[in-house]
Design a protein around this motif. Sequence first.
Motif, PDB file in Angstrom:
ATOM      1  N   ILE A  26       1.038  -1.148   0.088  1.00 43.40           N
ATOM      2  CA  ILE A  26      -0.015   0.019   0.021  1.00 43.40           C
ATOM      3  C   ILE A  26       1.180   1.440   0.060  1.00 43.40           C
ATOM      4  CG2 ILE A  26      -0.163   0.021   2.429  1.00 43.40           C
ATOM      5  CD1 ILE A  26      -3.130   1.030   2.074  1.00 43.40           C
ATOM      6  N   SER A  27       0.514   2.149  -0.979  1.00 44.37           N
ATOM      7  CA  SER A  27       1.543   3.440  -0.957  1.00 44.37           C
ATOM      8  C   SER A  27       0.635   4.463  -1.211  1.00 44.37           C
ATOM      9  CB  SER A  27       2.666   3.145  -2.013  1.00 44.37           C
ATOM     10  OG  SER A  27       1.927   2.742  -3.290  1.00 44.37           O
ATOM     11  N   ILE A  28       1.069   5.594  -1.326  1.00 47.51           N
ATOM     12  CA  ILE A  28       0.414   6.977  -1.454  1.00 47.51           C
ATOM     13  C   ILE A  28       1.264   7.897  -2.131  1.00 47.51           C
ATOM     14  CG2 ILE A  28      -0.553   9.153  -0.604  1.00 47.51           C
ATOM     15  CD1 ILE A  28      -1.402   7.487   2.008  1.00 47.51           C
ATOM     16  N   ASP A  29       0.755   8.600  -3.409  1.00 48.98           N
ATOM     17  CA  ASP A  29       1.301   9.606  -4.113  1.00 48.98           C
ATOM     18  C   ASP A  29       0.820  10.660  -3.597  1.00 48.98           C
ATOM     19  OD1 ASP A  29       2.356  11.670  -5.875  1.00 48.98           O
ATOM     20  OD2 ASP A  29       2.334  10.110  -7.397  1.00 48.98           O
ATOM     21  N   PHE A  30       1.245  11.573  -2.691  1.00 46.66           N
ATOM     22  CA  PHE A  30       0.702  12.932  -2.078  1.00 46.66           C
ATOM     23  C   PHE A  30       0.589  13.799  -2.998  1.00 46.66           C
ATOM     24  CE2 PHE A  30       0.243  11.347   1.984  1.00 46.66           C
ATOM     25  CZ  PHE A  30       1.438  10.512   2.487  1.00 46.66           C
ATOM     26  N   ALA A  31       1.281  13.905  -4.196  1.00 46.24           N
ATOM     27  CA  ALA A  31       1.249  14.916  -5.184  1.00 46.24           C
ATOM     28  C   ALA A  31      -0.083  14.863  -5.777  1.00 46.24           C
ATOM     29  CB  ALA A  31       2.417  15.054  -5.959  1.00 46.24           C
ATOM     30  N   LYS A  32      -0.415  13.712  -6.092  1.00 45.82           N
ATOM     31  CA  LYS A  32      -1.683  13.228  -6.839  1.00 45.82           C
ATOM     32  C   LYS A  32      -2.814  12.948  -5.883  1.00 45.82           C
ATOM     33  CE  LYS A  32       0.929  11.417 -10.754  1.00 45.82           C
ATOM     34  NZ  LYS A  32       1.186  10.150 -11.561  1.00 45.82           N
ATOM     35  N   SER A  33      -2.548  12.873  -4.653  1.00 45.29           N
ATOM     36  CA  SER A  33      -3.725  12.583  -3.665  1.00 45.29           C
ATOM     37  C   SER A  33      -4.353  11.062  -4.061  1.00 45.29           C
ATOM     38  CB  SER A  33      -4.618  13.560  -3.729  1.00 45.29           C
ATOM     39  OG  SER A  33      -4.298  14.945  -3.044  1.00 45.29           O
ATOM     40  N   THR A  34      -3.558  10.164  -4.323  1.00 45.05           N
ATOM     41  CA  THR A  34      -3.858   8.912  -4.672  1.00 45.05           C
ATOM     42  C   THR A  34      -3.083   7.911  -3.734  1.00 45.05           C
ATOM     43  OG1 THR A  34      -4.223   9.961  -6.956  1.00 45.05           O
ATOM     44  CG2 THR A  34      -3.778   7.225  -6.702  1.00 45.05           C
ATOM     45  N   LEU A  35      -4.228   6.954  -3.510  1.00 49.29           N
ATOM     46  CA  LEU A  35      -3.827   5.811  -2.549  1.00 49.29           C
ATOM     47  C   LEU A  35      -3.785   4.469  -3.790  1.00 49.29           C
ATOM     48  CD1 LEU A  35      -3.367   4.424   0.349  1.00 49.29           C
ATOM     49  CD2 LEU A  35      -5.995   3.797  -0.189  1.00 49.29           C
ATOM     50  N   TYR A  36      -2.465   3.791  -3.457  1.00 54.12           N
ATOM     51  CA  TYR A  36      -2.481   2.653  -4.465  1.00 54.12           C
ATOM     52  C   TYR A  36      -2.336   1.337  -3.672  1.00 54.12           C
ATOM     53  CZ  TYR A  36      -0.677   5.996  -7.667  1.00 54.12           C
ATOM     54  OH  TYR A  36      -0.747   7.081  -8.535  1.00 54.12           O
ATOM     55  N   LEU A  37      -2.478   0.138  -4.288  1.00 60.26           N
ATOM     56  CA  LEU A  37      -2.537  -1.214  -3.690  1.00 60.26           C
ATOM     57  C   LEU A  37      -1.849  -2.058  -4.796  1.00 60.26           C
ATOM     58  CD1 LEU A  37      -2.864  -2.859  -1.253  1.00 60.26           C
ATOM     59  CD2 LEU A  37      -5.142  -3.654  -2.579  1.00 60.26           C
ATOM     60  N   ASP A  38      -0.708  -2.402  -4.760  1.00 57.75           N
ATOM     61  CA  ASP A  38      -0.231  -3.310  -5.542  1.00 57.75           C
ATOM     62  C   ASP A  38      -0.410  -4.992  -5.115  1.00 57.75           C
ATOM     63  OD1 ASP A  38       2.090  -0.980  -5.921  1.00 57.75           O
ATOM     64  OD2 ASP A  38       1.637  -1.648  -7.821  1.00 57.75           O
TER      65      ASP A  38
END
Length: 117
Positions: A69-81
């Motif tokens: 689980i990770s976050i790109d704060f610049a894009k305000s997007t949460l990811y799940l690989d």
Amino acid sequence: QVQLVESGGGLVQSGGSLKLSCTTHRNIPSMYIMGWYRQVPGKQRELVARRTPDGSTHYADSVNGRSTISIDFAKSTLYLDLHQLKPEDTADYYCNAHDSALSRDYWGQGTQVIVSS
């Protein structure tokens, strides 16, 4: 009102990988506990992974070691690989933002993941 929009679900073969995305707005990922849950028909929604604002992460035993689980704060997007996918990973996956101060949960509309054997 917190809006969460998931994407990235689909059909994948067993052993494959998938990356789910959850886009929100403003500073939500840095303020709230962000998480991924999944649900199959007839069963309760279950936690897959979550990330606290201080960066701590927690994974369900079922995905531990093959998910991130990770976050790109610049894009305000949460990811799940998700890697090494199994048929039992088949479910509707939901993005969650938990406001600890108000004890309030916000949910996305869900994205379907189907893993074929």
